[in-house]
Write an enzyme that holds these catalytic residues in place. Sequence first.
Site, PDB file in Angstrom:
ATOM      1  N   PRO A 153     -14.042   0.848 -22.800  1.00 49.60           N
ATOM      2  CA  PRO A 153     -13.526   0.626 -24.216  1.00 49.60           C
ATOM      3  C   PRO A 153     -14.074  -0.720 -24.381  1.00 49.60           C
ATOM      4  CG  PRO A 153     -11.920   1.448 -22.726  1.00 49.60           C
ATOM      5  CD  PRO A 153     -12.842   1.377 -21.829  1.00 49.60           C
ATOM      6  N   ASP A 167      -8.371   6.282  -4.735  1.00 50.79           N
ATOM      7  CA  ASP A 167      -7.284   7.164  -4.902  1.00 50.79           C
ATOM      8  C   ASP A 167      -7.588   8.717  -4.637  1.00 50.79           C
ATOM      9  OD1 ASP A 167      -7.992   6.384  -8.184  1.00 50.79           O
ATOM     10  OD2 ASP A 167      -8.703   7.964  -7.201  1.00 50.79           O
ATOM     11  N   ALA A 180     -12.513   7.045 -20.452  1.00 51.46           N
ATOM     12  CA  ALA A 180     -13.256   7.901 -19.661  1.00 51.46           C
ATOM     13  C   ALA A 180     -12.851   9.664 -19.872  1.00 51.46           C
ATOM     14  CB  ALA A 180     -13.083   7.745 -18.238  1.00 51.46           C
ATOM     15  N   THR A 231     -15.575   0.488 -15.233  1.00 54.41           N
ATOM     16  CA  THR A 231     -15.716  -0.652 -14.123  1.00 54.41           C
ATOM     17  C   THR A 231     -16.221  -1.967 -14.970  1.00 54.41           C
ATOM     18  OG1 THR A 231     -16.795  -1.803 -12.109  1.00 54.41           O
ATOM     19  CG2 THR A 231     -18.078  -0.034 -13.553  1.00 54.41           C
ATOM     20  N   TYR A 289       0.771  -1.163   0.038  1.00 50.40           N
ATOM     21  CA  TYR A 289      -0.032  -0.028   0.236  1.00 50.40           C
ATOM     22  C   TYR A 289       0.887   1.366   0.060  1.00 50.40           C
ATOM     23  CZ  TYR A 289      -4.595  -2.317   0.163  1.00 50.40           C
ATOM     24  OH  TYR A 289      -5.711  -3.032  -0.437  1.00 50.40           O
ATOM     25  N   HIS A 302     -15.261   2.039  -1.362  1.00 47.87           N
ATOM     26  CA  HIS A 302     -14.046   1.109  -0.901  1.00 47.87           C
ATOM     27  C   HIS A 302     -13.063   1.772  -0.167  1.00 47.87           C
ATOM     28  CE1 HIS A 302     -15.534  -1.868  -4.393  1.00 47.87           C
ATOM     29  NE2 HIS A 302     -16.158  -1.846  -3.567  1.00 47.87           N
TER      30      HIS A 302
HETATM   31  P1  OAD Z   1     -11.317  -3.283 -12.834  1.00 54.04           P
HETATM   32  O1  OAD Z   1      -9.771  -3.122 -12.952  1.00 54.04           O
HETATM   33  O2  OAD Z   1     -11.864  -4.763 -12.561  1.00 54.04           O
HETATM   34  O3  OAD Z   1     -11.698  -2.988 -14.374  1.00 54.04           O
HETATM   35  C1  OAD Z   1     -11.414  -1.717 -14.913  1.00 54.04           C
HETATM   36  C2  OAD Z   1     -12.482  -1.513 -16.091  1.00 54.04           C
HETATM   37  O4  OAD Z   1     -12.018  -0.247 -16.563  1.00 54.04           O
HETATM   38  C3  OAD Z   1     -12.307  -2.653 -17.207  1.00 54.04           C
HETATM   39  O5  OAD Z   1     -13.663  -2.863 -17.518  1.00 54.04           O
HETATM   40  C4  OAD Z   1     -11.673  -1.866 -18.067  1.00 54.04           C
HETATM   41  O6  OAD Z   1     -12.159  -2.170 -19.589  1.00 54.04           O
HETATM   42  C5  OAD Z   1     -12.015  -0.263 -17.994  1.00 54.04           C
HETATM   43  N1  OAD Z   1     -10.931   0.700 -18.714  1.00 54.04           N
HETATM   44  C6  OAD Z   1      -9.865   0.521 -18.664  1.00 54.04           C
HETATM   45  N2  OAD Z   1      -9.283   1.791 -19.112  1.00 54.04           N
HETATM   46  C7  OAD Z   1     -10.322   2.565 -19.212  1.00 54.04           C
HETATM   47  C8  OAD Z   1     -10.342   3.840 -19.583  1.00 54.04           C
HETATM   48  N3  OAD Z   1      -9.220   4.652 -19.902  1.00 54.04           N
HETATM   49  N4  OAD Z   1     -11.678   4.651 -19.651  1.00 54.04           N
HETATM   50  C9  OAD Z   1     -12.725   3.937 -19.154  1.00 54.04           C
HETATM   51  N5  OAD Z   1     -12.690   2.325 -18.652  1.00 54.04           N
HETATM   52  C10 OAD Z   1     -11.328   1.810 -18.707  1.00 54.04           C
HETATM   53  O7  OAD Z   1     -12.038  -2.396 -12.010  1.00 54.04           O
HETATM   54  P2  OAD Z   1     -13.341  -2.433 -11.074  1.00 54.04           P
HETATM   55  O8  OAD Z   1     -14.339  -2.611 -12.037  1.00 54.04           O
HETATM   56  O9  OAD Z   1     -13.303  -0.807 -10.316  1.00 54.04           O
HETATM   57  O10 OAD Z   1     -12.460  -3.930  -5.088  1.00 54.04           O
HETATM   58  O11 OAD Z   1     -13.114  -3.297  -9.947  1.00 54.04           O
HETATM   59  C11 OAD Z   1     -14.060  -3.268  -8.963  1.00 54.04           C
HETATM   60  C12 OAD Z   1     -13.474  -3.721  -7.705  1.00 54.04           C
HETATM   61  O12 OAD Z   1     -12.693  -4.934  -7.899  1.00 54.04           O
HETATM   62  C13 OAD Z   1     -12.403  -2.747  -7.255  1.00 54.04           C
HETATM   63  O13 OAD Z   1     -12.896  -1.518  -6.515  1.00 54.04           O
HETATM   64  C14 OAD Z   1     -11.767  -3.922  -6.077  1.00 54.04           C
HETATM   65  C15 OAD Z   1     -11.610  -4.937  -6.946  1.00 54.04           C
HETATM   66  O14 OAD Z   1     -11.904  -6.165  -6.162  1.00 54.04           O
HETATM   67  C16 OAD Z   1     -11.969  -3.596  -3.682  1.00 54.04           C
HETATM   68  O15 OAD Z   1     -10.935  -3.344  -3.748  1.00 54.04           O
HETATM   69  C17 OAD Z   1     -12.939  -3.792  -2.656  1.00 54.04           C
END
Ligand code: OAD
Length: 253
Positions: free
Chosen positions: A219, A106, A236, A193, A69, A121
Amino acid sequence: MPYRLEQSLLEKLLKARHVMVLTGAGMSAESGIPTFRDAQTGMWAQYRPEDLATPQAFEQHPARVWNWYEDRRKMVRDAEPHAGHLALVRMAAILGSVRIVTQNVDGLHQLAGSKRVVELHGNINRSKCSVSHRPISREWLQDSDEQPPPSPYVKHGKARPDVVWFGEVLPQEALDEAMAAASHCDFCFSVGTTSLVQPAAGLPLLALQNGAALVEINPVGTPLSMHASQCIRGPASGALSSIADQLTGLLNA
Ligand code: OAD
């Protein structure tokens, strides 16, 4: 202007009373913060986030988890909000009621100037006691050379990041605020997400149940895509900037 919002949705957005924006790690990707699905690098390449971000990992290897971290905190300290974060601030000024509910830890939305951000989170820039969960000040941490520093409150307690680990419950107040935002919004964006992790992934569906319009910005497709009124297959920063420009254009028309 690529990544345009369809005209009918743009007009609906301008008339919306409450807008909810759910963001995930993809929202921070263009600020240089790897997403959860990005491969870990350097000495952390040997670990998966799921093997570090858990109470059990902290119990068994407190220094390893603490230092992971600390490295992520340094990355966040060096990160700047991008045009997409700033576009959300512009949209809030035009639309009046925009509630950001983020899975990210963040703090970039707040740094960009967004207000009343719901952090589902937690926030990596805050620390708390591993036993009492009471907040621990940065000054206390800086005065200790132990990794992790001891808790100031409980014997055998340690400092830990104030984030939700796998298997932990979300902060109730944040969850309540997020559910209220989803239940009352008439327009919902889901940005960056995978829409896989509950309860966050259920929020856009709750908004839909209440008749909200749903737009996904990613994307690639996700399990939410089939439910969206429009899927903007782009980053985004570009998509949100385009939408903020479209709104400004419609206002000045
Ligand atoms: P992920 O890392 O699972 O997914 C990231 C998403 O962002 C994917 O669907 C990518 O296609 C998309 N992505 C990548 N680059 C991008 C961009 N420039 N613009 C838009 N989208 C883009 O992240 P999360 O879905 O946030 O939980 O993950 C959800 C949770 O899973 C997190 O908060 C974490 C993890 O377990 C905890 O830590 C409790």
